[in-house]
Design an enzyme around this catalytic site. Structure first.
Site, PDB file in Angstrom:
ATOM      1  CG  ASP A  17       2.986  -2.246  -7.803  1.00  3.46           C
ATOM      2  OD1 ASP A  17       3.959  -1.473  -7.845  1.00  3.46           O
ATOM      3  OD2 ASP A  17       2.164  -2.271  -6.870  1.00  3.46           O
ATOM      4  CD  GLU A  88       7.593   6.985  -4.942  1.00  2.00           C
ATOM      5  OE1 GLU A  88       6.893   7.561  -4.094  1.00  2.00           O
ATOM      6  OE2 GLU A  88       7.324   5.868  -5.396  1.00  2.00           O
ATOM      7  CE  LYS A 124       4.748   5.184  -7.956  1.00  2.00           C
ATOM      8  NZ  LYS A 124       4.987   3.747  -7.693  1.00  2.00           N
ATOM      9  CB  THR A 148       2.588   7.860  -6.499  1.00  2.00           C
ATOM     10  OG1 THR A 148       2.192   6.595  -5.962  1.00  2.00           O
ATOM     11  CG2 THR A 148       3.695   8.476  -5.646  1.00  2.00           C
ATOM     12  CG  PHE A 170      -2.285   3.985  -3.496  1.00  2.00           C
ATOM     13  CD1 PHE A 170      -1.816   4.671  -4.603  1.00  2.00           C
ATOM     14  CD2 PHE A 170      -1.360   3.414  -2.645  1.00  2.00           C
ATOM     15  CE1 PHE A 170      -0.464   4.787  -4.858  1.00  2.00           C
ATOM     16  CE2 PHE A 170       0.003   3.520  -2.889  1.00  2.00           C
ATOM     17  CZ  PHE A 170       0.454   4.202  -3.991  1.00  2.00           C
TER      18      PHE A 170
END
Length: 322
Positions: A17, A88, A124, A148, A170
């Site tokens: 990440d 993203e 994303k 996400t 998350f």
């Protein structure tokens, strides 16, 4: 004794990440995921300035330059991973299905210009209702998506019904919310490991989607400590910061996988309607707040990245229209 990172990787795919290419080259993960905040952080590193300069030089507009920066970083990252990179879509498009689809197609086209096939890229998208509908369209076209900013089972469920390739529920941000809300009454020892509210959320999502028979992969994200990671051992994927990967590589403490698809009970559920989903989100104070907060934060960092790009163009004595 086996290092924790090695044992974890024997039943869970570890994803880096970060947008820091040097860290990725060192770790050599299977996949890597990025977001606007990580790219912005990397963009301020002198070693990566050529990636911004090339984007600014090639672009026809500020928006084009921003897209090219994301793809430039993603392309460099893919030189050091065997699998995929998540790139993203601009968070300001989170409530616009058509524009999200168009932006995703543009990102894939830019990757293809660099000789990178769509199979190595995950688009994303924030898991709003509109974002999930965009993912459904894209998946039908063979463009794979990573939904996400997932904080609730309702978000995960509609993403799975849209046949998203992957979702990122998350952990740490949920933990942060509950800890802040509890204030002085929070007892850390009672909210660690499997009792962590973020861990509980991802565990619930794992059982829901596996029980539904969904093929959507689940990638736990946003970790604050090693205990959260270990408590989700057995999840399809876990995206972990380089610092926590290093911590896992230095520990030999024994642990066993907590999530096991084979032990999940089958479920039969009707797909949620839009009104059912919006009501579920309305009733979930934490999920509603964290989703909106995450979108705002990514929008802010995208604007900062664009400011950097605009300054590069202005230094050349000209400026884009947008």
């Amino acid at each position: 004794m086996m290092k924790q990172v090695d044992k974890l990787s024997s039943f869970t795919t570890i994803v880096a990440d970060t947008g820091d290419i040097a860290s990725i080259a060192k770790i050599q993960p299977q996949d890597t995921t990025t977001n606007p905040s990580l790219i912005l952080k990397a963009a301020n590193v002198a070693d990566y300035q050529p990636l911004l300069n090339e984007a600014a030089l090639s672009a026809e507009s500020l928006e084009d330059a921003a897209d090219r920066v994301l793809v430039n970083f993603g392309s460099e990252i893919l030189k050091h991973v065997k699998g995929r990179v998540s790139t993203e879509v601009d968070a300001s498009l989170s409530f616009d299905t058509e524009k999200t689809v168009a932006k995703a197609r543009r990102i894939i086209a830019l990757y293809q210009e660099k000789g990178i096939g769509r199979g190595r890229v995950l688009i994303k998208i924030a898991a709003t209702w509109e974002g999930v509908q965009a993912a459904k369209v894209l998946e039908e076209e063979g463009i794979h998506c990573n939904l996400t900013l997932i904080f609730s089972a309702a978000q995960a469920e509609i993403a799975a019904n849209a046949k998203a390739t992957l979702i990122s529920p998350f952990v740490g941000r949920i933990y942060d919310w509950y800890k802040k809300k509890a204030g002085e009454s929070w007892v850390e020892s009672e909210n660690r490991g499997v009792n962590d509210p973020g861990v509980k959320s991802v565990t619930n999502i794992f059982h829901l989607l596996k029980g539904m028979g969904s093929e959507t992969q689940i990638m736990g994200a946003s970790f604050r400590n090693k205990d959260q990671i270990i408590a989700l051992a057995g999840c399809d994927l876990l995206t972990i910061s380089p610092a926590l990967i290093q911590e896992l590589s230095e520990s030999e403490e024994a642990f066993e996988p907590q999530l096991d698809k084979a032990k999940v009970q089958p479920l039969c559920r009707k797909p949620m309607t839009e009104s059912q989903w919006r009501l579920a989100m309305c009733e979930d104070e934490m999920a509603s707040f964290k989703l909106d907060e995450g979108i705002r934060a990514f929008m802010k960092d995208t604007m900062k990245l664009k400011e950097i790009l605009r300054s590069l163009e202005a230094a050349r004595g000209k400026a884009w229209a947008n």
